[in-house]
Design a protein around this motif. Sequence first.
Motif, PDB file in Angstrom:
ATOM      1  N   GLU A 122      23.218  11.092 -28.300  1.00 30.80           N
ATOM      2  CA  GLU A 122      21.937  10.428 -28.084  1.00 30.80           C
ATOM      3  C   GLU A 122      21.229  10.062 -29.375  1.00 30.80           C
ATOM      4  N   ILE A 123      21.492  10.802 -30.446  1.00 30.82           N
ATOM      5  CA  ILE A 123      20.799  10.502 -31.685  1.00 30.82           C
ATOM      6  C   ILE A 123      21.677   9.759 -32.676  1.00 30.82           C
ATOM      7  N   ALA A 124      22.814   9.290 -32.191  1.00 26.99           N
ATOM      8  CA  ALA A 124      23.670   8.484 -33.068  1.00 26.99           C
ATOM      9  C   ALA A 124      22.855   7.312 -33.592  1.00 26.99           C
ATOM     10  N   THR A 125      23.057   7.004 -34.822  1.00 29.91           N
ATOM     11  CA  THR A 125      22.298   5.895 -35.389  1.00 29.91           C
ATOM     12  C   THR A 125      22.795   4.581 -34.807  1.00 29.91           C
ATOM     13  N   GLU A 126      21.952   3.601 -34.856  1.00 37.54           N
ATOM     14  CA  GLU A 126      22.333   2.274 -34.377  1.00 37.54           C
ATOM     15  C   GLU A 126      23.578   1.786 -35.112  1.00 37.54           C
ATOM     16  N   ARG A 127      23.674   2.111 -36.399  1.00 36.25           N
ATOM     17  CA  ARG A 127      24.836   1.690 -37.194  1.00 36.25           C
ATOM     18  C   ARG A 127      26.114   2.300 -36.626  1.00 36.25           C
ATOM     19  N   GLU A 128      26.074   3.573 -36.229  1.00 36.17           N
ATOM     20  CA  GLU A 128      27.256   4.217 -35.653  1.00 36.17           C
ATOM     21  C   GLU A 128      27.646   3.556 -34.338  1.00 36.17           C
ATOM     22  N   VAL A 129      26.650   3.220 -33.528  1.00 36.53           N
ATOM     23  CA  VAL A 129      26.923   2.562 -32.250  1.00 36.53           C
ATOM     24  C   VAL A 129      27.536   1.190 -32.499  1.00 36.53           C
ATOM     25  N   ILE A 130      26.973   0.450 -33.440  1.00 33.94           N
ATOM     26  CA  ILE A 130      27.517  -0.872 -33.767  1.00 33.94           C
ATOM     27  C   ILE A 130      28.950  -0.741 -34.287  1.00 33.94           C
ATOM     28  N   ASP A 131      29.198   0.265 -35.132  1.00 35.61           N
ATOM     29  CA  ASP A 131      30.561   0.489 -35.636  1.00 35.61           C
ATOM     30  C   ASP A 131      31.535   0.717 -34.487  1.00 35.61           C
ATOM     31  N   GLU A 132      31.129   1.487 -33.475  1.00 36.45           N
ATOM     32  CA  GLU A 132      32.001   1.751 -32.327  1.00 36.45           C
ATOM     33  C   GLU A 132      32.255   0.481 -31.516  1.00 36.45           C
ATOM     34  N   ILE A 133      31.233  -0.345 -31.364  1.00 36.26           N
ATOM     35  CA  ILE A 133      31.410  -1.606 -30.630  1.00 36.26           C
ATOM     36  C   ILE A 133      32.386  -2.511 -31.371  1.00 36.26           C
ATOM     37  N   PHE A 134      32.262  -2.573 -32.688  1.00 37.77           N
ATOM     38  CA  PHE A 134      33.196  -3.394 -33.462  1.00 37.77           C
ATOM     39  C   PHE A 134      34.616  -2.829 -33.396  1.00 37.77           C
ATOM     40  N   ALA A 135      34.746  -1.501 -33.378  1.00 39.45           N
ATOM     41  CA  ALA A 135      36.083  -0.902 -33.244  1.00 39.45           C
ATOM     42  C   ALA A 135      36.689  -1.282 -31.894  1.00 39.45           C
ATOM     43  N   ALA A 136      35.880  -1.228 -30.843  1.00 38.74           N
ATOM     44  CA  ALA A 136      36.366  -1.619 -29.514  1.00 38.74           C
ATOM     45  C   ALA A 136      36.769  -3.086 -29.511  1.00 38.74           C
ATOM     46  N   ARG A 137      36.010  -3.894 -30.200  1.00 39.87           N
ATOM     47  CA  ARG A 137      36.339  -5.329 -30.294  1.00 39.87           C
ATOM     48  C   ARG A 137      37.685  -5.531 -30.990  1.00 39.87           C
ATOM     49  N   ARG A 138      37.924  -4.774 -32.053  1.00 43.06           N
ATOM     50  CA  ARG A 138      39.222  -4.870 -32.740  1.00 43.06           C
ATOM     51  C   ARG A 138      40.357  -4.473 -31.808  1.00 43.06           C
ATOM     52  N   HIS A 139      40.138  -3.408 -31.029  1.00 46.41           N
ATOM     53  CA  HIS A 139      41.173  -2.975 -30.086  1.00 46.41           C
ATOM     54  C   HIS A 139      41.443  -4.053 -29.038  1.00 46.41           C
ATOM     55  N   LEU A 140      40.387  -4.692 -28.554  1.00 49.76           N
ATOM     56  CA  LEU A 140      40.584  -5.777 -27.589  1.00 49.76           C
ATOM     57  C   LEU A 140      41.344  -6.935 -28.222  1.00 49.76           C
ATOM     58  N   GLY A 141      41.119  -7.186 -29.498  1.00 47.20           N
ATOM     59  CA  GLY A 141      41.880  -8.219 -30.199  1.00 47.20           C
ATOM     60  C   GLY A 141      43.365  -7.880 -30.256  1.00 47.20           C
ATOM     61  N   ARG A 142      43.669  -6.612 -30.493  1.00 44.56           N
ATOM     62  CA  ARG A 142      45.074  -6.187 -30.506  1.00 44.56           C
ATOM     63  C   ARG A 142      45.691  -6.325 -29.116  1.00 44.56           C
ATOM     64  N   ILE A 143      44.914  -5.998 -28.104  1.00 44.75           N
ATOM     65  CA  ILE A 143      45.403  -6.138 -26.728  1.00 44.75           C
ATOM     66  C   ILE A 143      45.697  -7.605 -26.436  1.00 44.75           C
ATOM     67  N   HIS A 144      44.865  -8.490 -26.950  1.00 48.78           N
ATOM     68  CA  HIS A 144      45.100  -9.926 -26.784  1.00 48.78           C
ATOM     69  C   HIS A 144      46.483 -10.288 -27.322  1.00 48.78           C
ATOM     70  N   GLY A 145      46.806  -9.766 -28.497  1.00 45.89           N
ATOM     71  CA  GLY A 145      48.123 -10.027 -29.082  1.00 45.89           C
ATOM     72  C   GLY A 145      49.250  -9.491 -28.216  1.00 45.89           C
ATOM     73  N   LEU A 146      49.033  -8.329 -27.627  1.00 50.15           N
ATOM     74  CA  LEU A 146      50.058  -7.758 -26.751  1.00 50.15           C
ATOM     75  C   LEU A 146      50.238  -8.605 -25.495  1.00 50.15           C
ATOM     76  N   PHE A 147      49.140  -9.145 -24.966  1.00 51.45           N
ATOM     77  CA  PHE A 147      49.259 -10.018 -23.799  1.00 51.45           C
ATOM     78  C   PHE A 147      50.028 -11.293 -24.138  1.00 51.45           C
ATOM     79  N   ASN A 148      49.867 -11.782 -25.355  1.00 49.89           N
ATOM     80  CA  ASN A 148      50.667 -12.940 -25.773  1.00 49.89           C
ATOM     81  C   ASN A 148      52.153 -12.599 -25.765  1.00 49.89           C
ATOM     82  N   GLN A 149      52.489 -11.385 -26.192  1.00 47.23           N
ATOM     83  CA  GLN A 149      53.886 -10.963 -26.170  1.00 47.23           C
ATOM     84  C   GLN A 149      54.397 -10.847 -24.735  1.00 47.23           C
ATOM     85  N   VAL A 150      53.537 -10.364 -23.839  1.00 48.59           N
ATOM     86  CA  VAL A 150      53.911 -10.269 -22.425  1.00 48.59           C
ATOM     87  C   VAL A 150      54.149 -11.669 -21.861  1.00 48.59           C
TER      88      VAL A 150
END
Length: 113
Positions: free
Chosen positions: A41-69
């Motif tokens: 609950e007290i995570a800084t906004e920066r930490e939350v934003i960092d996690e959202i960007f990490a999730a975005r990177r993971h979704l980008g990798r998944i996009h690449g895997l779907f291209n392989q599929v």
Amino acid sequence: MNDAEFARFTKAADQCAMSNAAFVAYAVDKAARDLTRTAAEIATEREVIDEIFAARRHLGRIHGLFNQVAKALNSGSDAPHLDATAQAVLGAARRMEDAADALLAHRDGGAPA
């Protein structure tokens, strides 16, 4: 603590019919009882934003895997769990969008749209 935060804190203490000191003591005690939740609950906004960007990177990798599929499917391969996987990824992407919207709404002081 800035003026807006102090005003919100004072208003919360008043609504609980507590002095500022009593409200702080109560809040600290409550936070100390569940340190895992408190940390989240007290995570800084920066930490939350960092996690959202990490999730975005993971979704980008998944996009690449779907291209392989797609390439494999075009070559005649079978993907029996593709629909379920695609739905799970879509759900994750929607949750990420909702989290980003909630973060922006919280930062702007309003409710999510």
